[in-house]
Design a protein around this motif. Structure first.
Motif, PDB file in Angstrom:
ATOM      1  N   PRO A  41      65.373  45.919 104.758  1.00 51.30           N
ATOM      2  CA  PRO A  41      65.108  47.339 105.050  1.00 51.30           C
ATOM      3  C   PRO A  41      63.748  47.822 104.556  1.00 51.30           C
ATOM      4  CG  PRO A  41      66.920  47.108 103.456  1.00 51.30           C
ATOM      5  CD  PRO A  41      66.553  45.740 103.898  1.00 51.30           C
ATOM      6  N   ASN A  42      63.229  47.212 103.491  1.00 54.91           N
ATOM      7  CA  ASN A  42      61.994  47.747 102.908  1.00 54.91           C
ATOM      8  C   ASN A  42      60.886  46.711 102.754  1.00 54.91           C
ATOM      9  OD1 ASN A  42      63.070  50.502 102.264  1.00 54.91           O
ATOM     10  ND2 ASN A  42      64.508  49.245 101.066  1.00 54.91           N
ATOM     11  N   PRO A  43      60.372  46.208 103.890  1.00 54.65           N
ATOM     12  CA  PRO A  43      59.278  45.237 103.786  1.00 54.65           C
ATOM     13  C   PRO A  43      57.983  45.939 103.373  1.00 54.65           C
ATOM     14  CG  PRO A  43      59.683  45.780 106.092  1.00 54.65           C
ATOM     15  CD  PRO A  43      60.697  46.549 105.281  1.00 54.65           C
ATOM     16  N   ARG A  51      53.140  41.316 101.280  1.00 54.22           N
ATOM     17  CA  ARG A  51      52.865  40.140 102.108  1.00 54.22           C
ATOM     18  C   ARG A  51      51.465  39.590 101.808  1.00 54.22           C
ATOM     19  NH1 ARG A  51      54.666  38.343 107.231  1.00 54.22           N
ATOM     20  NH2 ARG A  51      55.343  40.354 108.008  1.00 54.22           N
ATOM     21  N   ALA A  52      50.494  40.511 101.701  1.00 50.16           N
ATOM     22  CA  ALA A  52      49.123  40.073 101.453  1.00 50.16           C
ATOM     23  C   ALA A  52      49.008  39.367 100.098  1.00 50.16           C
ATOM     24  CB  ALA A  52      48.183  41.283 101.504  1.00 50.16           C
ATOM     25  N   GLU A  53      49.808  39.822  99.131  1.00 50.65           N
ATOM     26  CA  GLU A  53      49.706  39.236  97.792  1.00 50.65           C
ATOM     27  C   GLU A  53      50.457  37.919  97.634  1.00 50.65           C
ATOM     28  OE1 GLU A  53      50.869  41.879  94.620  1.00 50.65           O
ATOM     29  OE2 GLU A  53      49.515  43.414  95.463  1.00 50.65           O
ATOM     30  N   VAL A  54      51.712  37.882  98.120  1.00 45.39           N
ATOM     31  CA  VAL A  54      52.533  36.696  97.822  1.00 45.39           C
ATOM     32  C   VAL A  54      52.964  35.908  99.052  1.00 45.39           C
ATOM     33  CG1 VAL A  54      53.419  37.482  95.597  1.00 45.39           C
ATOM     34  CG2 VAL A  54      54.633  38.110  97.674  1.00 45.39           C
ATOM     35  N   GLY A  55      52.641  36.433 100.249  1.00 42.12           N
ATOM     36  CA  GLY A  55      52.958  35.658 101.447  1.00 42.12           C
ATOM     37  C   GLY A  55      54.319  35.952 102.045  1.00 42.12           C
ATOM     38  N   THR A  56      55.020  36.946 101.520  1.00 39.77           N
ATOM     39  CA  THR A  56      56.264  37.402 102.150  1.00 39.77           C
ATOM     40  C   THR A  56      56.329  38.917 101.996  1.00 39.77           C
ATOM     41  OG1 THR A  56      58.675  37.496 101.942  1.00 39.77           O
ATOM     42  CG2 THR A  56      57.460  36.735 100.007  1.00 39.77           C
ATOM     43  N   PRO A  57      56.771  39.622 103.031  1.00 41.87           N
ATOM     44  CA  PRO A  57      56.800  41.085 102.935  1.00 41.87           C
ATOM     45  C   PRO A  57      57.890  41.601 102.006  1.00 41.87           C
ATOM     46  CG  PRO A  57      57.661  40.357 105.063  1.00 41.87           C
ATOM     47  CD  PRO A  57      57.127  39.137 104.377  1.00 41.87           C
TER      48      PRO A  57
END
Ligand code: SAH
Length: 597
Positions: free
Chosen positions: A282-284, A289-295
């Motif tokens: 619900p809260n991507p 994402r930019a920091e760790v590669g997953t939203p």
């Protein structure tokens, strides 16, 4: 004072008492006084239960003046000096029977229970579901709820349905209305579910929740802990149901997360970002994402970990993009919350059912393994052929649902067992001998998906029980061949027969001969006879370890001259290799090693 008071006077008694105290920290304590009788009286009046290392006579004599009411008196278990027996002396139905079993587990003694036998085979509440990870929130009501269960009062049970739990007797049912229940058993990960006043309520916490955590580098354990505790509290979720913490593997060394989990006794599971990025949450966050590669870290890791531990087990591995929790048996019960440097979310899993495929051995009770018996008593649903079920009915715990079927309905039986397990139940699918040898395990595992746990319990197969009656025919390489051509074309069977004949294997024939299939055994023996001497030993055993057991030694040529007549479907036939011999009437296949020179 509650807890268990332990009384001992001799050195051996004291040593055993210390083992109990060590095994049950915070629950058991050694009660001492100048005179043992005073210690016993004090324990009886102050403790919730008593384990006495004094003789039964001495114990009863001291306590007699204090006994008042069998439902209110403190349960007492006496253990002898050599810790051979733990005897439930007083209050069997409200705790002593269970306690005698618990003491026996620690001391290796034998529990002695003298109350009605139906009561003792009831699943004990103090270990109910412990191998499925359930824990008791507060042991206080245990004795009262146990007494209600054992005395047949109407007890309401909530939330147990989806967990693979052992059976409870029929007076314990979800349909008992809350306002008519003498006691309540509750399996729940929710807090704040009030017990009706005056109704003893025993709450079990199932291991159903996973806390997902994300954090900025250097976050403090205090901050993570506070956020997690607050999230659980706000959502009414029980910390006792948390099975672990999940995060992204970039945080595998984030001391704040590790320490917060450690303080609460929770394990940490880490996932590569790529395993989390496909989860629909619900809260991507694009920043994340930019920091760790997953939203998403907290929500995605919680869902993923819950899915793996639950019904989603197999489906989640290799799942691609847009994976929804509901597709993999996980649900988000607390969406992401943030503190300055941390995020937390909580997911709940759908529990995995459990299918035990249990071989009962050839027939005799003492040839069924203790593990097979334990699995039968652990299952709430037992599926099998009626004749095998009749063999074990007396072992089943009260409340077990039995699904019997007739011969020939194998596929249906396998399907039923798997479907029951899919609902989350603990199911035992039983078969004679070993359940994996010409039996139910294969059709069952053909149906079973990755959404259930499967446990196989080995049993002594017919060839092995027969070989022990005949001698030692299986001392070297051997083959099992079923002569039933109902589901296997005869050409295929014959090809294997030729290979076994040429390979000089000792051969065990299952399903050798029936009224309708009366020529196959003779044909099989003829093929073997092309490759081994006419006096090759042949043994056949009918009804091994059952009533009417008969073991017969013969030879290939005698079998071919009419000896097959007393072979039927309750018989296993073993044909020796060219090296097999008869020694003192016993069937011996020498081992192939050179023993000397
Ligand atoms: N799962 C079973 C085998 C099932 S096939 C096992 O592992 O033993 C059925 C065949 O097994 C029968 O036709 C017979 O050949 C053999 N069998 C099973 N129980 C037996 C027993 N008690 N004595 C002799 N043969 C037996």
């Amino acid at each position: 004072m509650n807890g268990i008071g332990v009384i001992a006077v001799t050195a051996r008694g004291r040593a055993a008492a210390e083992r109990l105290v060590a095994a049950w920290p915070g629950e058991a304590r050694h009660v001492t006084a100048e005179r043992p009788a005073d210690a016993l009286r004090a324990a009886f009046t102050e403790c919730g239960a008593v384990v006495s290392f004094l003789a039964i006579g001495a114990t009863v004599r001291v306590l007699a003046p204090l006994l008042a009411d069998k439902t209110a008196d403190t349960p007492v278990v006496c253990v002898d000096e050599a810790t051979q027996h733990a005897v439930a002396v007083l209050g069997g139905h409200h705790g002593a029977n269970d306690l005698a079993h618990r003491v026996s587990e620690v001391l290796g003694s034998r529990p002695v229970v003298t109350t009605a036998s139906d009561a003792v085979s009831v699943t004990p509440l103090d270990s109910y579901g412990d191998d499925a990870g359930l824990t008791i929130e507060d042991r206080g009501p245990l004795a009262a709820v146990g007494a209600a269960v054992l005395s047949g009062e109407a007890v309401r049970i909530e939330g147990a349905g989806e967990w693979p739990l052992p059976p409870l007797p029929d007076n314990v049912a979800p349909a008992v209305p809350a306002d008519r229940a003498a006691a309540v058993v509750r399996v729940s990960d929710r807090t704040g579910e009030a017990a009706a006043p005056g109704v003893p309520t025993l709450t079990y916490r199932p291991p159903s929740l996973v806390v997902g955590v994300g954090a900025a580098r250097g976050v403090s354990a205090g901050e993570v802990g506070r956020l997690v505790d607050q999230t659980l509290r706000d959502e009414g979720l029980a910390p006792g149901s948390v099975r672990g913490v999940a995060t992204v593997d970039l945080k595998a060394d984030e001391e704040g997360i590790l320490a917060a989990a450690r303080e609460r006794g929770w394990e940490v599971t880490c996932y590569p970002a790529a395993d989390l990025s496909g989860m629909e949450v619900p809260n991507p966050s694009e920043t994340v994402r930019a920091e760790v590669g997953t939203p998403s870290v907290a929500e995605a890791a919680a869902l993923r970990c819950a899915a793996e531990a639950g019904r989603g087990g197999g489906a989640v591995a290799g799942a691609g993009e847009g994976v929804r929790g509901s597709d993999i048996g996980a649900e988000l019960v607390a969406a992401k919350r943030k503190s300055d440097n941390a995020t937390a979310a909580v997911a709940r899993l759908a529990p995995r059912g459990r299918l035990a495929v249990v071989g009962l051995g050839p027939g005799a009770r003492d040839l069924a393994t203790p593990r097979a018996v334990a699995e039968l008593r652990r299952a709430s649903v037992v599926v099998g052929l009626d004749q095998y079920l009749d063999q074990v009915r007396d072992l089943l715990r009260p409340g077990t649902r039995v699904v019997a079927s007739g011969l020939g309905q194998e596929e249906e039986r396998a399907r039923t067992a798997v479907e029951e397990a899919r609902t989350g139940a603990a199911v035992a699918l039983i078969g004679s001998g070993d359940a994996g040898v010409y039996a139910m395990a294969s059709p069952a595992l053909d149906f079973a998906g990755a959404d259930i746990d499967v446990v196989g319990v080995p049993g002594i197969t017919a060839a092995v029980s027969a070989s022990n009656l005949l001698g030692a025919p299986l001392g070297h390489d051997h083959a099992y061949i079923s002569l039933s051509d109902l589901h296997t074309p005869w050409e295929a069977i014959e090809r294997r027969l030729r290979a076994a004949a040429e390979g000089d294997f000792t051969v065990c024939f299952y399903n050798p001969r029936s009224k309708k299939r009366d020529w196959q055994l003779t044909r099989a023996l003829e093929i073997l006879a092309e490759h081994r001497p006419p006096d090759t030993p042949v043994g056949h055993v009918r009804q091994a370890s059952r009533e009417g057991e008969r073991a017969t030694m013969s030879t290939l040529d005698r079998m071919l001259a009419g000896g097959v007549d007393d072979v039927d479907m309750f018989t296993v036939v073993i044909v020796g290799s060219s090296a097999s011999r008869t020694v003192a009437g016993r069937f011996v296949t020498p081992r192939g090693y050179r023993w000397s020179g």
